[in-house]
Enzyme design. Structure first.
Site, mmCIF file in Angstrom:
data_model
loop_
_atom_site.group_PDB
_atom_site.id
_atom_site.type_symbol
_atom_site.label_atom_id
_atom_site.label_comp_id
_atom_site.label_asym_id
_atom_site.label_seq_id
_atom_site.Cartn_x
_atom_site.Cartn_y
_atom_site.Cartn_z
ATOM 1 N N CYS A 111 0.890 -1.159 0.000
ATOM 2 C CA CYS A 111 0.000 0.000 0.000
ATOM 3 C C CYS A 111 0.924 1.202 0.000
ATOM 4 C CB CYS A 111 -0.916 0.040 1.229
ATOM 5 S SG CYS A 111 -1.849 1.589 1.286
ATOM 6 N N CYS A 114 -0.375 4.089 2.582
ATOM 7 C CA CYS A 114 -0.343 3.908 4.034
ATOM 8 C C CYS A 114 -0.143 2.450 4.382
ATOM 9 C CB CYS A 114 -1.586 4.487 4.689
ATOM 10 S SG CYS A 114 -3.120 4.104 3.840
ATOM 11 N N CYS A 116 -2.965 -0.232 3.870
ATOM 12 C CA CYS A 116 -4.160 -1.017 3.586
ATOM 13 C C CYS A 116 -3.781 -2.493 3.430
ATOM 14 C CB CYS A 116 -4.849 -0.501 2.329
ATOM 15 S SG CYS A 116 -5.449 1.182 2.568
HETATM 16 FE FE FE Z 1 -3.414 2.207 3.102
#
Ligand code: FE
Length: 212
Positions: A111, A114, A116
């Site tokens: 990700c 961030c 995920c």
């Molecule tokens: Fe994320």
């Protein structure tokens, strides 16, 4: 509250905690203080994902796909439904896509924004998955990242990098290792590691003597 959690930022100057940690703590204190969340409920939620839901769920999905071609077909067609067949569903797993590794294609999940991650099948993400170096280098130099993880792929294997979002979460279906024909589904699931389902590892066959 948005499903897409806060993005990482560099630590605030002079602060022992990264800015994200500070913000999360401040938010949690405020929510508890205002009576909006029950600390016990929060603890129970975290405990669920840390100890009850984890990569064993994903491993059972992979093992089922290895032994049951019809299940594998459903999994690749509609991963969320096929995963729910085994009872795994919930937040951060509503829109799952399963990526099949083959002798010519290796899938790697990241990700870039961030962290995920498919919670119902893999639990909470490992620290390195959330780190800035992994998030950027998985895209810029996937082979280099894999090499550092101990996985040297032949040049003729295509590496595909998949960027998770707040909408879609990926699970890698690793290749079934050689010499596992006689293993039960449960024994196969034992071989499947978290890292192999993120795509930073392959599944290794059982060592001689430990075969069931
Ligand atoms: Fe994320």
């Amino acid at each position: 509250m948005s499903d897409h959690h806060d993005h990482d930022h560099a630590g605030a100057p002079g602060s022992p905690l990264p800015e994200t940690d500070l913000r999360v703590r401040a938010l949690e204190s405020l929510l508890v203080e205002k009576g909006l969340v029950d600390p016990a409920a929060l603890d129970a939620l975290i405990d669920t994902y840390e100890t009850k839901v984890g990569p064993r769920n994903g491993a059972r999905v992979v093992a089922r796909a290895w032994v049951d071609p019809a299940y594998k077909a459903r999994l690749l067609e509609d991963a969320s439904s096929a995963i729910a067949e085994l009872g795994y569903m919930g937040r951060q797993g509503e829109d799952m896509v399963v990526l099949e590794n083959t002798p010519k294609v290796h899938n790697l999940v990241v990700c870039t924004l961030c962290s995920c991650y498919p919670w119902p099948v893999l639990g909470l993400p490992p620290v390195w998955y959330k780190s800035a170096p992994y998030r950027s280098r998985a895209v810029l130099d996937p082979r280099g990242v894999l090499r550092e993880c101990g996985l040297e792929l032949p040049q003729d294997v295509e590496v595909r990098v998949w960027d998770s979002t707040s909408e879609v979460r990926y699970l890698v279906l690793p290749e079934r290792p050689e010499e596992t024909e006689g293993l039960s589904e449960e024994a196969l699931a034992q071989l499947v590691t978290r890292d192999s389902m993120i795509g930073v590892a392959t599944v290794t066959p059982p060592t001689r003597g430990s075969r069931r």
